[in-house]
Design a protein around this motif. Structure first.
Motif, PDB file in Angstrom:
ATOM      1  N   ARG A 167       0.798  -1.226   0.000  1.00  0.00           N
ATOM      2  CA  ARG A 167       0.000   0.000   0.000  1.00  0.00           C
ATOM      3  C   ARG A 167       0.829   1.273   0.000  1.00  0.00           C
ATOM      4  NH1 ARG A 167      -5.064   1.530   4.030  1.00  0.00           N
ATOM      5  NH2 ARG A 167      -5.581   3.485   2.975  1.00  0.00           N
ATOM      6  N   GLN A 204      -6.609  -1.823   4.341  1.00  0.00           N
ATOM      7  CA  GLN A 204      -5.525  -1.946   3.370  1.00  0.00           C
ATOM      8  C   GLN A 204      -6.080  -2.092   1.955  1.00  0.00           C
ATOM      9  OE1 GLN A 204      -2.951  -5.157   4.297  1.00  0.00           O
ATOM     10  NE2 GLN A 204      -2.100  -4.210   6.119  1.00  0.00           N
ATOM     11  N   ALA A 205      -5.359  -1.482   1.027  1.00  0.00           N
ATOM     12  CA  ALA A 205      -5.710  -1.651  -0.377  1.00  0.00           C
ATOM     13  C   ALA A 205      -5.330  -3.045  -0.832  1.00  0.00           C
ATOM     14  CB  ALA A 205      -4.976  -0.598  -1.221  1.00  0.00           C
TER      15      ALA A 205
END
Length: 238
Positions: free
Chosen positions: A198, A224-225
Motif C-alpha cells: 500500500r 488496506q488496499a
C-alpha cells in the motif's frame, strides 16, 4: 505506540550496484529497531526484489567507478569524484565503509538471480548483505558466476547448487517478474520500499520516515488496499 501483533510485509526494490540502496538498508534496519522498541511485537517480513540501474553495463567494465559514472551520467569527472566523496561520508554515518577506488563496476543481473536462489533457500537477506558488502567495501567482483558462487558459499549455501542455478538461468524469470512489477508500480529509481502493498517509500530516507510508514500500516490494517493497487509514494527527501 500500543502493542500489536499485526504482521507487516515490506518489499524492497534494490540494485547491488546502488550506493543508496546499502545506505537505505541500514536506515531501514535502524527504523525497524526503533519500531519494535516502541512496542511492536508482530512480524515484519522483508523481501528484496530485482532492479537494474544500468542494464547495459558489461560484466567486465574496463575503468573506474568515476569513468563509468562520468560516461553514464554525462558528468565531468571532478563532479563525479565530489559526488562519490559525499556518498562515502553519508555511508560512514551509518557504519558503512565504501571504497570506490577498489570497486569493480559490473552488470548485476546474475547477482539478482543469486538473490532469488538464496531466497529459495531461506537466505535472501544474508545474501543481500554479503553482496553489498563485497561490492562496496571489499572491491570484489559480483558479476561473474565464479565470484558469485564463492560469495554464496561464504554464507553457507551449497556451491554446486548455486552454480547450477546461475548457469542454468533457473531464476531468470523471477528477476524479470521483479522488473515488470517495478514498471507496474512506476518505480524509476531505487531503493524503493513497498509496505503492505500500500505505501511506497522512495529513496534512502531518514529512519523516522520509515517508522512513520510502518506505524501507518499498523493503524490502517483494516482498510488496506488490495495487493494489486499501486502504492502511495513517500517522495525521496534526500
Amino acid at each position: 505506540m500500543s502493542e500489536t501483533t499485526k504482521n507487516i510485509k515490506v518489499d524492497i526494490w534494490s540494485d547491488i550496484a546502488c550506493p543508496w540502496c546499502y545506505i537505505g538498508k541500514r536506515r531501514f534496519e535502524d527504523a525497524l529497531a526503533r519500531f519494535e522498541a516502541a512496542g511492536f511485537d508482530g512480524t515484519v517480513e522483508i523481501e528484496y526484489h530485482s532492479f537494474e540501474l544500468a542494464p547495459d553495463t558489461p560484466v567486465d567494465f574496463e575503468g573506474s567507478e568515476i569513468d563509468f559514472l562520468a560516461k553514464h551520467k554525462g558528468m565531468p569527472a571532478d563532479r563525479v569524484q565530489q559526488m562519490l566523496a559525499q556518498v562515502t561520508e553519508i555511508a560512514e554515518s551509518v557504519g558503512l565503509h565504501y571504497d570506490f577506488d577498489a570497486l569493480q563496476h559490473t552488470k548485476t543481473l546474475k547477482a539478482h538471480e543469486l538473490l532469488h536462489f538464496a531466497k529459495s533457500q531461506g537466505r535472501q537477506l544474508d545474501m543481500k548483505e554479503r553482496l553489498l558488502g563485497a561490492y562496496f567495501e571489499e572491491g570484489k567482483h559480483v558479476g561473474r558466476v565464479d565470484d558469485l558462487v564463492d560469495l554464496a558459499a561464504e554464507i553457507g549455501l551449497d556451491r554446486d547448487e548455486a552454480r547450477h542455478a546461475l548457469e542454468s538461468g533457473e531464476f531468470a524469470a523471477d528477476v524479470e517478474a521483479d522488473f515488470a512489477q517495478a514498471i507496474a508500480y512506476g518505480i524509476q529509481g531505487v531503493p524503493f520500499f513497498v509496505v503492505d502493498s500500500r505505501y511506497g517509500v522512495s529513496g534512502a530516507q531518514d529512519p523516522a520516515a520509515f517508522v512513520q510508514v510502518l506505524e501507518q500500516a499498523v493503524a490502517d490494517a483494516a482498510t488496506q488496499a488490495s495487493e494489486d493497487a499501486s502504492p502511495e509514494v513517500v517522495p525521496d527527501a534526500r
